[in-house]
Design a protein around this motif. Structure first.
Motif, PDB file in Angstrom:
ATOM      1  N   TYR A  57       0.821  -1.218   0.000  1.00  0.00           N
ATOM      2  CA  TYR A  57       0.000   0.000   0.000  1.00  0.00           C
ATOM      3  C   TYR A  57       0.856   1.271   0.000  1.00  0.00           C
ATOM      4  O   TYR A  57       0.635   2.181  -0.792  1.00  0.00           O
ATOM      5  CB  TYR A  57      -0.916  -0.004   1.229  1.00  0.00           C
ATOM      6  CG  TYR A  57      -1.750   1.249   1.362  1.00  0.00           C
ATOM      7  CD1 TYR A  57      -2.897   1.414   0.589  1.00  0.00           C
ATOM      8  CD2 TYR A  57      -1.391   2.257   2.245  1.00  0.00           C
ATOM      9  CE1 TYR A  57      -3.663   2.565   0.694  1.00  0.00           C
ATOM     10  CE2 TYR A  57      -2.149   3.415   2.361  1.00  0.00           C
ATOM     11  CZ  TYR A  57      -3.282   3.560   1.579  1.00  0.00           C
ATOM     12  OH  TYR A  57      -4.027   4.707   1.679  1.00  0.00           O
ATOM     13  N   GLU A  58       1.871   1.316   0.855  1.00  0.00           N
ATOM     14  CA  GLU A  58       2.618   2.550   1.055  1.00  0.00           C
ATOM     15  C   GLU A  58       3.569   2.878  -0.095  1.00  0.00           C
ATOM     16  O   GLU A  58       3.964   4.030  -0.257  1.00  0.00           O
ATOM     17  CB  GLU A  58       3.393   2.482   2.379  1.00  0.00           C
ATOM     18  CG  GLU A  58       2.478   2.464   3.596  1.00  0.00           C
ATOM     19  CD  GLU A  58       3.241   2.449   4.906  1.00  0.00           C
ATOM     20  OE1 GLU A  58       4.487   2.549   4.877  1.00  0.00           O
ATOM     21  OE2 GLU A  58       2.586   2.336   5.965  1.00  0.00           O
ATOM     22  N   GLN A  59       3.934   1.892  -0.887  1.00  0.00           N
ATOM     23  CA  GLN A  59       4.857   2.144  -1.999  1.00  0.00           C
ATOM     24  C   GLN A  59       4.150   2.288  -3.349  1.00  0.00           C
ATOM     25  O   GLN A  59       4.801   2.362  -4.388  1.00  0.00           O
ATOM     26  CB  GLN A  59       5.885   0.999  -2.088  1.00  0.00           C
ATOM     27  CG  GLN A  59       6.593   0.672  -0.789  1.00  0.00           C
ATOM     28  CD  GLN A  59       7.267   1.880  -0.166  1.00  0.00           C
ATOM     29  OE1 GLN A  59       7.936   2.651  -0.849  1.00  0.00           O
ATOM     30  NE2 GLN A  59       7.090   2.056   1.146  1.00  0.00           N
ATOM     31  N   GLN A  60       2.827   2.393  -3.346  1.00  0.00           N
ATOM     32  CA  GLN A  60       2.077   2.337  -4.591  1.00  0.00           C
ATOM     33  C   GLN A  60       2.328   3.510  -5.533  1.00  0.00           C
ATOM     34  O   GLN A  60       2.113   3.405  -6.748  1.00  0.00           O
ATOM     35  CB  GLN A  60       0.580   2.221  -4.308  1.00  0.00           C
ATOM     36  CG  GLN A  60      -0.027   3.412  -3.590  1.00  0.00           C
ATOM     37  CD  GLN A  60      -1.515   3.220  -3.366  1.00  0.00           C
ATOM     38  OE1 GLN A  60      -2.307   3.301  -4.315  1.00  0.00           O
ATOM     39  NE2 GLN A  60      -1.887   2.935  -2.122  1.00  0.00           N
ATOM     40  N   LEU A  61       2.813   4.642  -5.024  1.00  0.00           N
ATOM     41  CA  LEU A  61       3.063   5.785  -5.896  1.00  0.00           C
ATOM     42  C   LEU A  61       4.162   5.496  -6.920  1.00  0.00           C
ATOM     43  O   LEU A  61       4.219   6.132  -7.973  1.00  0.00           O
ATOM     44  CB  LEU A  61       3.429   7.022  -5.064  1.00  0.00           C
ATOM     45  CG  LEU A  61       2.284   7.638  -4.234  1.00  0.00           C
ATOM     46  CD1 LEU A  61       2.777   8.845  -3.460  1.00  0.00           C
ATOM     47  CD2 LEU A  61       1.116   8.015  -5.128  1.00  0.00           C
ATOM     48  N   TYR A  62       5.048   4.545  -6.600  1.00  0.00           N
ATOM     49  CA  TYR A  62       6.081   4.161  -7.570  1.00  0.00           C
ATOM     50  C   TYR A  62       5.469   3.428  -8.762  1.00  0.00           C
ATOM     51  O   TYR A  62       6.031   3.442  -9.864  1.00  0.00           O
ATOM     52  CB  TYR A  62       7.129   3.259  -6.908  1.00  0.00           C
ATOM     53  CG  TYR A  62       8.022   4.005  -5.959  1.00  0.00           C
ATOM     54  CD1 TYR A  62       9.172   4.643  -6.413  1.00  0.00           C
ATOM     55  CD2 TYR A  62       7.720   4.081  -4.597  1.00  0.00           C
ATOM     56  CE1 TYR A  62      10.002   5.333  -5.539  1.00  0.00           C
ATOM     57  CE2 TYR A  62       8.542   4.771  -3.719  1.00  0.00           C
ATOM     58  CZ  TYR A  62       9.679   5.390  -4.193  1.00  0.00           C
ATOM     59  OH  TYR A  62      10.494   6.085  -3.330  1.00  0.00           O
ATOM     60  N   LEU A  63       4.324   2.791  -8.549  1.00  0.00           N
ATOM     61  CA  LEU A  63       3.637   2.076  -9.617  1.00  0.00           C
ATOM     62  C   LEU A  63       2.643   2.977 -10.330  1.00  0.00           C
ATOM     63  O   LEU A  63       2.586   3.020 -11.561  1.00  0.00           O
ATOM     64  CB  LEU A  63       2.917   0.849  -9.046  1.00  0.00           C
ATOM     65  CG  LEU A  63       2.176  -0.048 -10.040  1.00  0.00           C
ATOM     66  CD1 LEU A  63       3.176  -0.693 -11.009  1.00  0.00           C
ATOM     67  CD2 LEU A  63       1.404  -1.137  -9.296  1.00  0.00           C
ATOM     68  N   ASN A  64       1.875   3.710  -9.561  1.00  0.00           N
ATOM     69  CA  ASN A  64       0.785   4.526 -10.102  1.00  0.00           C
ATOM     70  C   ASN A  64       1.287   5.943 -10.385  1.00  0.00           C
ATOM     71  O   ASN A  64       0.887   6.910  -9.740  1.00  0.00           O
ATOM     72  CB  ASN A  64      -0.379   4.553  -9.117  1.00  0.00           C
ATOM     73  CG  ASN A  64      -1.599   5.242  -9.688  1.00  0.00           C
ATOM     74  OD1 ASN A  64      -1.737   5.338 -10.899  1.00  0.00           O
ATOM     75  ND2 ASN A  64      -2.470   5.716  -8.807  1.00  0.00           N
ATOM     76  N   SER A  65       2.196   6.070 -11.345  1.00  0.00           N
ATOM     77  CA  SER A  65       2.750   7.379 -11.696  1.00  0.00           C
ATOM     78  C   SER A  65       2.634   7.616 -13.190  1.00  0.00           C
ATOM     79  O   SER A  65       2.558   6.665 -13.983  1.00  0.00           O
ATOM     80  CB  SER A  65       4.222   7.456 -11.272  1.00  0.00           C
ATOM     81  OG  SER A  65       4.972   6.445 -11.926  1.00  0.00           O
ATOM     82  N   THR A 125       9.126  -0.285 -16.226  1.00  0.00           N
ATOM     83  CA  THR A 125       9.968   0.464 -15.287  1.00  0.00           C
ATOM     84  C   THR A 125       9.231   0.729 -13.979  1.00  0.00           C
ATOM     85  O   THR A 125       9.790   0.551 -12.891  1.00  0.00           O
ATOM     86  CB  THR A 125      10.415   1.797 -15.911  1.00  0.00           C
ATOM     87  OG1 THR A 125      11.117   1.539 -17.133  1.00  0.00           O
ATOM     88  CG2 THR A 125      11.323   2.564 -14.967  1.00  0.00           C
ATOM     89  N   ALA A 126       7.982   1.157 -14.084  1.00  0.00           N
ATOM     90  CA  ALA A 126       7.194   1.438 -12.883  1.00  0.00           C
ATOM     91  C   ALA A 126       6.999   0.183 -12.044  1.00  0.00           C
ATOM     92  O   ALA A 126       7.072   0.231 -10.811  1.00  0.00           O
ATOM     93  CB  ALA A 126       5.845   2.042 -13.269  1.00  0.00           C
ATOM     94  N   LEU A 127       6.753  -0.959 -12.704  1.00  0.00           N
ATOM     95  CA  LEU A 127       6.545  -2.206 -11.962  1.00  0.00           C
ATOM     96  C   LEU A 127       7.811  -2.621 -11.222  1.00  0.00           C
ATOM     97  O   LEU A 127       7.759  -2.992 -10.044  1.00  0.00           O
ATOM     98  CB  LEU A 127       6.103  -3.316 -12.918  1.00  0.00           C
ATOM     99  CG  LEU A 127       5.832  -4.677 -12.276  1.00  0.00           C
ATOM    100  CD1 LEU A 127       4.754  -4.582 -11.216  1.00  0.00           C
ATOM    101  CD2 LEU A 127       5.443  -5.708 -13.336  1.00  0.00           C
ATOM    102  N   LEU A 128       8.963  -2.540 -11.882  1.00  0.00           N
ATOM    103  CA  LEU A 128      10.218  -2.910 -11.223  1.00  0.00           C
ATOM    104  C   LEU A 128      10.562  -1.942 -10.102  1.00  0.00           C
ATOM    105  O   LEU A 128      11.035  -2.359  -9.032  1.00  0.00           O
ATOM    106  CB  LEU A 128      11.364  -2.966 -12.238  1.00  0.00           C
ATOM    107  CG  LEU A 128      11.718  -4.384 -12.713  1.00  0.00           C
ATOM    108  CD1 LEU A 128      10.536  -5.018 -13.452  1.00  0.00           C
ATOM    109  CD2 LEU A 128      12.946  -4.358 -13.613  1.00  0.00           C
TER     110      LEU A 128
END
Length: 371
Positions: free
Chosen positions: A54-62, A84-87
Motif C-alpha cells: 500500500y505505502e509504496q504504490q506511488l512508484y507504480l501509479n505514476s 519500469t514502474a513495476l520494477l
C-alpha cells in the motif's frame, strides 16, 4: 471501493482486458510456517506485507500508468503497462520489507515474485457465474447478492506457476519481460536450486538491489534470518543463497575499494559483505548450506568481470586484461575463496551462461598460481 478501482478491475459485471502489460505475482516466504507460532505473529506479518504494498504504490501509479494491485492475504497479483514502474514498485516494496528488521527485534519480511508479459484479463466472479463465457450459459442473478470477487485469465495462472517454479527469495523476470531495453540495467543473472540435491543451480533473471538497499544493518538482519532458517528447516535455506548472490553482484566493488582499504577497514559500512567473505564468516555460520560454493563462485565471477574482463557489445565477445593489480581487500577475499575445496568442486556444474569462458579461464589460472 472508489471509482478508479472499479474502473480498473471490472466490477459490476464488467470485464476488463489490459493489452500488452507486465503481470506479476508476489507472496511472502514461509508465512504459513509463521502461523504455527502464534496467530498474532502470523497476522503481524500479513499486515506488514500489505502495508508495504500500500505505502509504496506511488512508484507504480505514476505518470497515468495503467496498473492495479490485487491483494489476497499473504500474496498479490498486479499488472502494469510500464515495466519500469513495476520494477521500481517491487524494488521499493522489497526495500521496505527488508528494512523492517533494521537492527531491531523484527526479522526482515522476505518474498518471492515473478513477472511475465502479455494481456491481463479481470472479470467480476458474479458476472462469470451468471453469464458464463456466452449467452447460452446465462443464469438469473441472485437478488441481494453477497458474493464478491475477481477472476483472472490464464496469464495470471502463468505468472503464478512461474513463481512456484522459482526456489529463490527474489524477483524472477521472464525472458519476454526481460527483453525490454528500458529495464536492462535494473536486471542481473542470478542462480537458484529448483531441482534435487545432486543437480547444480539454474540461472534466472533477477532485479538487482539499488544502492539504498545495500546497508550493513540490513545485511546483518538478512544473515540473522538466514541462520534461523538453516537451523529450523533445510527446506528454506536454499532460498537465501540467491539473496547473497544478488547482493554481491549489486555491489560497486571498485567504488568501495577506491582508496585501497585493508579488509579490516570494511568491517563497518557498505563493504561489510566483503569483510565477512574474506574473514571466513560464511564458512563458520553456513558450512552445511547447499549452494554455498556457488555463492563463492558468484563472488569470484563478479571480481573477475569487474577488474579483468571487457565486453564488446557489438559481437558479444569477451577479452581478458591480465596484470591488473587487485585492491588489497579484494585480493584477500579472492585468495581465501580460491583455497576452499567447495569452490573448486562447484566450478564444473556452474552454468556457462552465468560464469562464462573468460571468467573460468581467469579462475583456473589464478588457482594454479596458488599451488
Amino acid at each position: 471501493m472508489n471509482a478508479n478501482t472499479k474502473k480498473r478491475i471490472g466490477v459490476q459485471g464488467e470485464q476488463q482486458i489490459h493489452k500488452d502489460v507486465y503481470v506479476a505475482f508476489i507472496d511472502v516466504i514461509g508465512v504459513r510456517e509463521f502461523s504455527a507460532s502464534t496467530a498474532q505473529f502470523y497476522t503481524d506479518r500479513i499486515i506488514e506485507f500489505q502495508k508495504a504494498l500500500y505505502e509504496q504504490q506511488l512508484y507504480l501509479n505514476s505518470n497515468k500508468n495503467d496498473c492495479a494491485v490485487y491483494v489476497y492475504s499473504d500474496c498479490a497479483f498486479m499488472y502494469s503497462k510500464s515495466s519500469t514502474a513495476l520494477l521500481d514498485y517491487l524494488t521499493q516494496v522489497r526495500r521496505y520489507a527488508y528494512r523492517r528488521g533494521n537492527g531491531g527485534d523484527n526479522d526482515p519480511l522476505f518474498f518471492k515474485a515473478a513477472i511475465v508479459k502479455g494481456d491481463f484479463e479481470s472479470i467480476d466472479v458474479c458476472h462469470l457465474a451468471t453469464k458464463g463465457k456466452n449467452s447460452e450459459n446465462s443464469k438469473k442473478a441472485i437478488p441481494d447478492n453477497i458474493v464478491e470477487g475477481i477472476s483472472f485469465s490464464w496469464r495470471a495462472v502463468e505468472v503464478y506457476l512461474a513463481h512456484e517454479r522459482s526456489k529463490a527469495i527474489g524477483i524472477w523476470v521472464s525472458p519476454s519481460a526481460a527483453k525490454d531495453k528500458s529495464i536492462n540495467k535494473k536486471l542481473l543473472n542470478n542462480i537458484h536450486f529448483p531441482l534435487n540435491q545432486q543437480d547444480g543451480p539454474q540461472v534466472f533473471t533477477d532485479v538487482r538491489f539499488i544502492e539504498e538497499e545495500l546497508v550493513d544493518s540490513v545485511l546483518d538482519d538478512i544473515l540473522g534470518a538466514f541462520f534461523k532458517a538453516k537451523v529450523k528447516s533445510k527446506k528454506f535455506e536454499k532460498y537465501y543463497v540467491p539473496i547473497l548472490c544478488n547482493w554481491v553482484q549489486s555491489l560497486d566493488i571498485k567504488a568501495l575499494t577506491r582508496d585501497d582499504p585493508k579488509l579490516d577497514q570494511l568491517k563497518e559500512g557498505n563493504g561489510r559483505m566483503l569483510y565477512l567473505l574474506g574473514t571466513g564468516y560464511f564458512e563458520r555460520a553456513f558450512s552445511t548450506v547447499r549452494g554455498l560454493g556457488y555463492f563463492y563462485l558468484t563472488v569470484l565471477n563478479h571480481i573477475y568481470n569487474t577488474y579483468f574482463i571487457t565486453r564488446n557489445p557489438e559481437n558479444e565477445t569477451e577479452s581478458i586484461e591480465p596484470g591488473i593489480p587487485l585492491p588489497k581487500s579484494i585480493k584477500a577475499v579472492e585468495g581465501y575463496l580460491l583455497r576452499l575445496k567447495r569452490v573448486q568442486s562447484a566450478i564444473p556444474s556452474m552454468p556457462q551462461e552465468f560464469m562464462g569462458a573468460a571468467a573460468r579461464r581467469i579462475f583456473l589460472d589464478r588457482l594454479t598460481k596458488l599451488r
